[in-house]
Design a protein around this motif. Structure first.
Motif, PDB file in Angstrom:
ATOM      1  N   PHE A  29       0.798  -1.110   0.117  1.00  0.00           N
ATOM      2  CA  PHE A  29      -0.056  -0.163  -0.245  1.00  0.00           C
ATOM      3  C   PHE A  29       0.952   1.427   0.093  1.00  0.00           C
ATOM      4  O   PHE A  29       0.357   2.251  -0.460  1.00  0.00           O
ATOM      5  CB  PHE A  29      -1.085   0.193   1.059  1.00  0.00           C
ATOM      6  CG  PHE A  29      -2.173  -0.755   0.899  1.00  0.00           C
ATOM      7  CD1 PHE A  29      -3.042  -0.467  -0.202  1.00  0.00           C
ATOM      8  CD2 PHE A  29      -2.580  -1.897   1.736  1.00  0.00           C
ATOM      9  CE1 PHE A  29      -4.112  -1.073  -0.328  1.00  0.00           C
ATOM     10  CE2 PHE A  29      -3.703  -2.404   1.579  1.00  0.00           C
ATOM     11  CZ  PHE A  29      -4.454  -2.133   0.537  1.00  0.00           C
ATOM     12  N   ILE A  30       1.952   1.217   0.634  1.00  0.00           N
ATOM     13  CA  ILE A  30       2.823   2.434   0.689  1.00  0.00           C
ATOM     14  C   ILE A  30       3.738   2.736  -0.383  1.00  0.00           C
ATOM     15  O   ILE A  30       3.820   3.739  -0.997  1.00  0.00           O
ATOM     16  CB  ILE A  30       3.639   2.415   2.165  1.00  0.00           C
ATOM     17  CG1 ILE A  30       2.899   2.071   3.266  1.00  0.00           C
ATOM     18  CG2 ILE A  30       4.454   3.589   2.406  1.00  0.00           C
ATOM     19  CD1 ILE A  30       3.575   1.777   4.682  1.00  0.00           C
ATOM     20  N   HIS A  31       4.432   1.487  -0.604  1.00  0.00           N
ATOM     21  CA  HIS A  31       5.225   1.565  -1.763  1.00  0.00           C
ATOM     22  C   HIS A  31       5.536   0.429  -2.594  1.00  0.00           C
ATOM     23  O   HIS A  31       5.823  -0.857  -1.804  1.00  0.00           O
ATOM     24  CB  HIS A  31       6.700   2.248  -1.144  1.00  0.00           C
ATOM     25  CG  HIS A  31       7.810   2.242  -2.266  1.00  0.00           C
ATOM     26  ND1 HIS A  31       7.814   3.536  -3.113  1.00  0.00           N
ATOM     27  CD2 HIS A  31       8.760   1.655  -2.341  1.00  0.00           C
ATOM     28  CE1 HIS A  31       8.918   3.326  -3.885  1.00  0.00           C
ATOM     29  NE2 HIS A  31       9.536   2.208  -3.330  1.00  0.00           N
ATOM     30  N   THR A  32       5.736   0.174  -3.731  1.00  0.00           N
ATOM     31  CA  THR A  32       5.979  -0.923  -4.574  1.00  0.00           C
ATOM     32  C   THR A  32       7.539  -0.505  -5.253  1.00  0.00           C
ATOM     33  O   THR A  32       7.588   0.578  -5.525  1.00  0.00           O
ATOM     34  CB  THR A  32       4.849  -1.302  -5.416  1.00  0.00           C
ATOM     35  OG1 THR A  32       4.491  -0.338  -6.241  1.00  0.00           O
ATOM     36  CG2 THR A  32       3.840  -1.960  -4.609  1.00  0.00           C
ATOM     37  N   PRO A  33       8.262  -1.397  -5.447  1.00  0.00           N
ATOM     38  CA  PRO A  33       9.591  -1.072  -5.964  1.00  0.00           C
ATOM     39  C   PRO A  33       9.373  -0.722  -7.531  1.00  0.00           C
ATOM     40  O   PRO A  33      10.236   0.277  -7.777  1.00  0.00           O
ATOM     41  CB  PRO A  33      10.216  -2.625  -6.080  1.00  0.00           C
ATOM     42  CG  PRO A  33       9.615  -3.360  -5.222  1.00  0.00           C
ATOM     43  CD  PRO A  33       8.299  -3.019  -4.878  1.00  0.00           C
ATOM     44  N   THR A  37       1.850  -1.086 -13.352  1.00  0.00           N
ATOM     45  CA  THR A  37       1.169  -0.952 -14.665  1.00  0.00           C
ATOM     46  C   THR A  37       2.302  -0.677 -15.759  1.00  0.00           C
ATOM     47  O   THR A  37       2.140  -0.743 -17.125  1.00  0.00           O
ATOM     48  CB  THR A  37       0.142   0.049 -14.706  1.00  0.00           C
ATOM     49  OG1 THR A  37       0.706   1.398 -14.258  1.00  0.00           O
ATOM     50  CG2 THR A  37      -0.857  -0.161 -13.910  1.00  0.00           C
ATOM     51  N   LYS A  38       3.691  -0.400 -15.210  1.00  0.00           N
ATOM     52  CA  LYS A  38       4.657   0.097 -16.116  1.00  0.00           C
ATOM     53  C   LYS A  38       5.050  -1.043 -16.708  1.00  0.00           C
ATOM     54  O   LYS A  38       5.610  -2.079 -16.241  1.00  0.00           O
ATOM     55  CB  LYS A  38       5.745   0.856 -15.254  1.00  0.00           C
ATOM     56  CG  LYS A  38       6.939   1.349 -16.162  1.00  0.00           C
ATOM     57  CD  LYS A  38       7.287   2.545 -15.889  1.00  0.00           C
ATOM     58  CE  LYS A  38       8.531   3.125 -16.641  1.00  0.00           C
ATOM     59  NZ  LYS A  38       9.463   3.281 -16.002  1.00  0.00           N
ATOM     60  N   ASN A  58       4.421 -10.936 -18.989  1.00  0.00           N
ATOM     61  CA  ASN A  58       4.773 -11.052 -20.463  1.00  0.00           C
ATOM     62  C   ASN A  58       4.679  -9.712 -20.826  1.00  0.00           C
ATOM     63  O   ASN A  58       4.965  -9.296 -22.092  1.00  0.00           O
ATOM     64  CB  ASN A  58       3.528 -11.801 -21.037  1.00  0.00           C
ATOM     65  CG  ASN A  58       2.222 -11.436 -20.390  1.00  0.00           C
ATOM     66  OD1 ASN A  58       2.134 -10.936 -19.113  1.00  0.00           O
ATOM     67  ND2 ASN A  58       1.187 -11.519 -21.119  1.00  0.00           N
ATOM     68  N   PHE A  59       4.231  -8.676 -20.088  1.00  0.00           N
ATOM     69  CA  PHE A  59       4.589  -7.511 -20.440  1.00  0.00           C
ATOM     70  C   PHE A  59       5.747  -6.741 -19.754  1.00  0.00           C
ATOM     71  O   PHE A  59       5.828  -5.402 -19.897  1.00  0.00           O
ATOM     72  CB  PHE A  59       3.459  -6.410 -20.014  1.00  0.00           C
ATOM     73  CG  PHE A  59       1.835  -6.948 -20.646  1.00  0.00           C
ATOM     74  CD1 PHE A  59       1.678  -6.699 -22.032  1.00  0.00           C
ATOM     75  CD2 PHE A  59       1.169  -7.607 -19.819  1.00  0.00           C
ATOM     76  CE1 PHE A  59       0.541  -7.139 -22.348  1.00  0.00           C
ATOM     77  CE2 PHE A  59      -0.340  -7.841 -20.435  1.00  0.00           C
ATOM     78  CZ  PHE A  59      -0.713  -7.571 -21.810  1.00  0.00           C
ATOM     79  N   GLY A  60       6.565  -7.374 -19.256  1.00  0.00           N
ATOM     80  CA  GLY A  60       7.658  -6.756 -18.638  1.00  0.00           C
ATOM     81  C   GLY A  60       7.279  -6.224 -17.367  1.00  0.00           C
ATOM     82  O   GLY A  60       8.412  -5.332 -16.842  1.00  0.00           O
ATOM     83  N   ARG A  61       6.215  -6.305 -16.630  1.00  0.00           N
ATOM     84  CA  ARG A  61       6.056  -5.866 -15.451  1.00  0.00           C
ATOM     85  C   ARG A  61       6.680  -6.585 -13.947  1.00  0.00           C
ATOM     86  O   ARG A  61       6.701  -7.821 -14.184  1.00  0.00           O
ATOM     87  CB  ARG A  61       4.585  -5.513 -15.138  1.00  0.00           C
ATOM     88  CG  ARG A  61       3.538  -4.493 -16.252  1.00  0.00           C
ATOM     89  CD  ARG A  61       2.284  -4.553 -16.177  1.00  0.00           C
ATOM     90  NE  ARG A  61       1.641  -6.161 -16.474  1.00  0.00           N
ATOM     91  CZ  ARG A  61       0.428  -6.273 -16.603  1.00  0.00           C
ATOM     92  NH1 ARG A  61      -0.436  -5.095 -16.425  1.00  0.00           N
ATOM     93  NH2 ARG A  61      -0.154  -7.662 -16.674  1.00  0.00           N
ATOM     94  N   ASP A  62       6.981  -5.890 -13.200  1.00  0.00           N
ATOM     95  CA  ASP A  62       7.686  -6.443 -11.923  1.00  0.00           C
ATOM     96  C   ASP A  62       6.645  -7.367 -11.165  1.00  0.00           C
ATOM     97  O   ASP A  62       5.583  -6.606 -10.489  1.00  0.00           O
ATOM     98  CB  ASP A  62       8.163  -5.295 -11.093  1.00  0.00           C
ATOM     99  CG  ASP A  62       8.962  -6.194  -9.869  1.00  0.00           C
ATOM    100  OD1 ASP A  62       9.625  -6.925 -10.003  1.00  0.00           O
ATOM    101  OD2 ASP A  62       8.750  -5.603  -8.934  1.00  0.00           O
ATOM    102  N   ILE A  63       6.658  -8.658 -11.137  1.00  0.00           N
ATOM    103  CA  ILE A  63       5.775  -9.554 -10.469  1.00  0.00           C
ATOM    104  C   ILE A  63       5.808  -9.061  -9.215  1.00  0.00           C
ATOM    105  O   ILE A  63       4.791  -9.162  -8.220  1.00  0.00           O
ATOM    106  CB  ILE A  63       6.164 -11.062 -10.646  1.00  0.00           C
ATOM    107  CG1 ILE A  63       5.778 -11.237 -12.264  1.00  0.00           C
ATOM    108  CG2 ILE A  63       5.340 -11.832  -9.876  1.00  0.00           C
ATOM    109  CD1 ILE A  63       6.033 -12.738 -12.798  1.00  0.00           C
TER     110      ILE A  63
END
Ligand SMILES: Nc1ncnc2c1ncn2[C@@H]1O[C@H](COP(=O)(O)OP(=O)(O)O)[C@@H](O)[C@H]1O
Ligand SMILES: [Mg+2]
Lengths: 266, 265
Positions: A29-33, A37-38, A58-63
């Motif tokens: 909730f606070i922060h994701t690396p 959606t990028k 598959n879109f290169g988004r960070d899992i």
């Protein structure tokens, strides 16, 4: 002074797992690396590495980022679902169990009908009428969860309403509402708490199931279920895509099951 | 006259045949007296007590007659009217001290409950003071400790004292004791009977004492009503009943007293 009864091993393990899960959710909730959606075509389906702890989709988004966020979504939906189900279920169950009579008959028959459908089917019907999306899923699952809570609480109230101490309370001039919520309800807490835990698990699984079917959380937002659904095409080429969201669902459910067991044993 | 019961009938409709469990019962209770109701189990004693205490508002039963408490009709009174009396003017103590207390609430909380309902003007420190006093009145040692305990930490006799304390906390005019000693040891039974006697003497509480144990009734009550199958078969002063029982049934109840316990008059 009496010593407090020690907690069982199950309870402790459950508490630790749930604690870890909650910490992850709060971090999400606070922060994701990474922005969840990028997209970045350079790292499409990249395996886990120090830069991307759980790899990329598959879109290169960070899992890892998407798992953190997805856990939060799944948790909030499950929490809201159980809250709706438990609050409505407690009120309905308390009144029908305590008063009995025709209201009880009518509500319990409705309950039986609702109960006869699997909750996910009920939710599917609801969503097909009112449309997909987070809030509709919460409403649908919440309503679907009411009968099981109502049934449990009603049973408890039928048991307790004939107790001598309830008779004593009546004979002390205590109002019926106060008897229901102040005198009887605290007695049902153990049973209620463990069914809330079990209900929470069912809600996590139901949310995952609905998102997996594409009617829950809508892309590009993430939930554990939707990630699982998107990952199935790449099960063999990029197994980490499925494994991490799947593992998190299992952790959440396991943690709460162990907690529920621990409470029941107390 | 504190209480007058006229032509009380109680019928159940929860089986195929209606079942009359109290039949044309009449009784009077004067202020300050201790009246005993005796009879075998199933003779309708508890139902009578419940009717007086106003607990017989159920859809599967029919009640007829009248119950006058200080002239006010209670049998068919509205629930709200009844609640003004319950716990305030009329209190009841049951047979089972093990199940009469809420297992998840502290003793003090339970003793104070009637005050919370009937004396909303009192603040919590005054409630505490009165609860401690009530616990001391029923001869419980260290009331401050007991106040904080849960029911399962007390013995049967102590719980019954707690029940009496919470029944007495609003200083009711009428205390109904429905077999309050049946579940207790003989020595504790006598202590409870003595306690009731003392409360009657010191606080002028009128007591309706229900029992199937005539030896206790004889110690405590000035008058006795004998019930059989929902009917009053005999009524009179304790002395009359014991010396010249008219009914065979009454003689049988008297003979059921173990000889050793029979007190000498
Ligand atoms: N719910 C009920 N339906 C029908 N009969 C009942 C019900 N409850 C009690 N009774 C009957 O009422 C009668 C009187 O019971 P009760 O007043 O409890 O007797 P006592 O207190 O003298 O032992 C008994 O015969 C009992 O079977
Ligand atoms: Mg009885």
């Amino acid at each position: 002074m009496k010593k407090k009864k020690a907690y069982s091993t199950n309870f402790i393990i459950g508490a630790v797992i749930t604690g870890i899960v909650l910490v992850m959710i709060i971090i999400g909730f606070i922060h994701t690396p990474y922005d969840i959606t990028k997209m970045n075509s350079a790292v499409k389906l990249a395996p886990p590495s120090l830069k991307h702890l759980m790899g990329c989709d598959n879109f290169g988004r960070d899992i890892f980022s998407r798992v953190l966020k997805g856990m939060g979504n799944t948790f909030v939906i499950a929490f809201a679902t159980v809250t709706i189900g438990a609050v409505c279920g407690v009120v309905i169950g308390a009144f029908t169990g305590f008063f009995g009579g025709w209201l009880d008959e009518v509500l319990m028959r409705i309950n039986d009908v609702l109960f006869a459908f699997p909750s996910i089917l009920l939710a599917l019907v609801f969503v097909s009428i009112f449309g997909t999306g987070k809030y509709n899923v919460v409403a649908a699952l919440g309503i679907a969860f009411i009968p099981s809570f109502a049934r449990i609480v009603r049973g408890e109230f039928i048991k307790y309403r004939e107790m001598d101490y309830v008779k004593s309370a009546r004979l002390a001039g205590v109002s019926q509402i106060r008897i229901i919520f102040v005198h009887i309800l605290p007695n049902t807490m153990t049973v209620l708490l463990s069914s809330i835990m079990i209900g929470f698990n069912n809600a996590v699984l139901a949310e995952a199931g609905m998102s997996y079917l594409g009617i829950g959380v809508q892309p590009p937002d993430a939930s554990l279920g939707s990630m699982l659904s998107e990952s199935q095409t790449y099960l063999f080429s990029a197994p980490w895509y499925a494994i991490f969201p799947g593992a998190m669902i299992i952790l959440m459910v396991l943690g709460f099951s162990l907690l529920a067991d621990g409470i029941k044993e107390k | 006259m504190l209480l007058e019961v006229n032509n009380l009938n109680i019928e159940f409709y929860d089986h195929d045949l209606p079942e009359r469990v109290v039949n044309d019962l009449n009784m009077k209770l004067d202020e300050g007296e201790i009246l005993g109701i005796v009879g075998e189990s199933g003779s309708g004693k508890s139902m009578t007590a419940m009717a007086i205490a106003g607990l017989l508002k159920r859809h599967d039963m029919k009640t007829e007659g009248e119950i006058l408490f200080e002239g006010e009709e209670l049998l068919h009174a509205k629930r709200d009217t009844l609640r003004q009396y319950q716990g305030n003017e009329i209190s009841i103590v049951f047979q089972e001290p093990m199940t009469s207390l809420n297992p998840v609430k502290r003793i003090g909380w339970q003793v104070e409950e009637s005050l919370r309902i009937h004396r909303p003007d009192l603040d919590s420190s005054e409630r505490y003071r009165r609860a401690i006093e009530a616990l001391r009145d029923v001869e419980l040692d260290q009331p401050e400790l007991i106040y904080k305990k849960y029911p399962h930490e007390l013995s049967g006799g102590m719980r019954q004292r707690v029940m009496i304390a919470s029944a007495m906390i609003c200083e009711p005019k009428l205390l109904i004791a429905d077999e309050p000693t049946t579940a207790l040891d003989v020595t504790i039974q006598l202590q409870i009977v003595k306690l009731l006697q003392r409360l009657n003497r010191e606080k002028h509480t009128t007591i309706l004492f229900i029992s199937h144990d005539l030896s206790l009734v004889r110690r405590l009550c000035s008058r006795i009503i004998v019930m059989q199958n929902g009917i009053v078969v005999e009524t009179g002063t304790t002395e009359d009943i014991f010396h010249n029982p008219v009914q065979e049934y009454t003689r049988m109840l008297i003979n059921a007293i173990p000889k050793l316990e029979k007190p000498v008059i």
